[in-house]
Design an enzyme around this catalytic site. Structure first.
Site, PDB file in Angstrom:
ATOM      1  N   HIS A  61       2.380  -3.038   1.209  1.00  0.00           N
ATOM      2  CA  HIS A  61       2.445  -2.567  -0.175  1.00  0.00           C
ATOM      3  C   HIS A  61       2.798  -1.090  -0.266  1.00  0.00           C
ATOM      4  O   HIS A  61       2.511  -0.319   0.643  1.00  0.00           O
ATOM      5  CB  HIS A  61       1.095  -2.783  -0.865  1.00  0.00           C
ATOM      6  CG  HIS A  61       0.662  -4.206  -0.881  1.00  0.00           C
ATOM      7  ND1 HIS A  61      -0.664  -4.574  -0.815  1.00  0.00           N
ATOM      8  CD2 HIS A  61       1.356  -5.367  -0.968  1.00  0.00           C
ATOM      9  CE1 HIS A  61      -0.765  -5.896  -0.862  1.00  0.00           C
ATOM     10  NE2 HIS A  61       0.450  -6.401  -0.949  1.00  0.00           N
ATOM     11  N   LYS A  71      -2.612   7.369   1.119  1.00  0.00           N
ATOM     12  CA  LYS A  71      -3.866   6.626   1.248  1.00  0.00           C
ATOM     13  C   LYS A  71      -4.635   7.087   2.473  1.00  0.00           C
ATOM     14  O   LYS A  71      -4.066   7.235   3.552  1.00  0.00           O
ATOM     15  CB  LYS A  71      -3.585   5.122   1.423  1.00  0.00           C
ATOM     16  CG  LYS A  71      -2.856   4.483   0.284  1.00  0.00           C
ATOM     17  CD  LYS A  71      -2.550   3.019   0.579  1.00  0.00           C
ATOM     18  CE  LYS A  71      -1.813   2.384  -0.580  1.00  0.00           C
ATOM     19  NZ  LYS A  71      -1.469   0.986  -0.308  1.00  0.00           N
ATOM     20  N   TYR A 131     -10.228   2.813   0.512  1.00  0.00           N
ATOM     21  CA  TYR A 131      -9.201   3.831   0.675  1.00  0.00           C
ATOM     22  C   TYR A 131      -9.080   4.702  -0.557  1.00  0.00           C
ATOM     23  O   TYR A 131      -9.196   4.250  -1.673  1.00  0.00           O
ATOM     24  CB  TYR A 131      -7.851   3.234   1.080  1.00  0.00           C
ATOM     25  CG  TYR A 131      -7.295   2.169   0.177  1.00  0.00           C
ATOM     26  CD1 TYR A 131      -6.331   2.473  -0.781  1.00  0.00           C
ATOM     27  CD2 TYR A 131      -7.721   0.849   0.291  1.00  0.00           C
ATOM     28  CE1 TYR A 131      -5.807   1.494  -1.605  1.00  0.00           C
ATOM     29  CE2 TYR A 131      -7.199  -0.139  -0.523  1.00  0.00           C
ATOM     30  CZ  TYR A 131      -6.237   0.192  -1.468  1.00  0.00           C
ATOM     31  OH  TYR A 131      -5.727  -0.778  -2.286  1.00  0.00           O
ATOM     32  N   ASP A 169       2.402 -11.833  -2.063  1.00  0.00           N
ATOM     33  CA  ASP A 169       2.936 -11.211  -0.852  1.00  0.00           C
ATOM     34  C   ASP A 169       3.953 -12.108  -0.138  1.00  0.00           C
ATOM     35  O   ASP A 169       4.815 -11.611   0.592  1.00  0.00           O
ATOM     36  CB  ASP A 169       1.806 -10.832   0.104  1.00  0.00           C
ATOM     37  CG  ASP A 169       1.030  -9.608  -0.365  1.00  0.00           C
ATOM     38  OD1 ASP A 169       1.431  -8.983  -1.368  1.00  0.00           O
ATOM     39  OD2 ASP A 169       0.001  -9.281   0.267  1.00  0.00           O
TER      40      ASP A 169
END
Length: 182
Positions: A61, A71, A131, A169
């Protein structure tokens, strides 16, 4: 806190100093002064957390500019294989990926800068992943790359029969189908 370079420029691994005694342990998961001293200047604005069972692959992603997200990824419970793919066309490592096992036990974190696709596979029975991001979620900027793209050849360290991937996905494009600028 040890901040070490990886094989891909700007992608770093963070290992905190852990202080243990009979009560348990303590560590600083994030220290802005130490990050800034190492050239990591991200204004984190949101913390995200996911829980997944063994075999789940989340990713790959990313968000497009101007909403690209850096991140700082860590594992609160369990163990994952964390993966970052360099999508910066002017980078010497464009199209290459880096993977590392992050776990509640080793307490390592991966700092994924802008211009990377990110994903992970769950290697333990379950895993909780947290995250920090420096941009809020922006649905229209969301993109991704198929986890099993042969051009990337990522070894997710799972048997094919145990892989669990979301419908969303599964329809992502392959690496050679993208034309994104970072």
């Amino acid at each position: 806190m040890i901040i070490e370079k990886t094989t891909i420029k700007d992608l770093v691994l963070v290992t905190p100093a852990v202080y243990e005694d009979s009560r348990g342990y303590f560590f600083e998961a994030y220290n802005q002064v130490q990050f800034n001293a190492n050239g990591l200047e991200y204004p984190f604005v949101q913390d995200n957390q996911s829980f997944s069972k063994r075999g789940v692959i989340r990713g790959l992603h990313l968000q497009m500019n101007p909403f690209a997200q850096a991140k700082l990824v860590r594992v609160l419970e369990g163990e994952i294989l964390d993966v970052a793919v360099d999508l910066r066309k002017k980078s010497a490592t464009y199209g290459q990926h880096f993977s590392v096992v992050l776990s509640a036990k080793n307490k390592k974190q991966l700092m994924v800068p802008h211009g990377f696709a990110h994903g992970f596979s769950v290697l333990s029975e379950t895993a909780s992943v947290m995250y920090k991001v420096d941009q809020l979620y922006h649905k229209e900027s969301e993109r991704g790359i198929r986890y099993d793209d042969p051009a990337l050849a990522i070894d997710w360290q799972l048997d094919a029969n145990e892989i669990i991937v979301s419908e969303k996905d599964l329809i992502l494009p392959g690496f050679n189908e993208i034309d994104w600028e970072f």
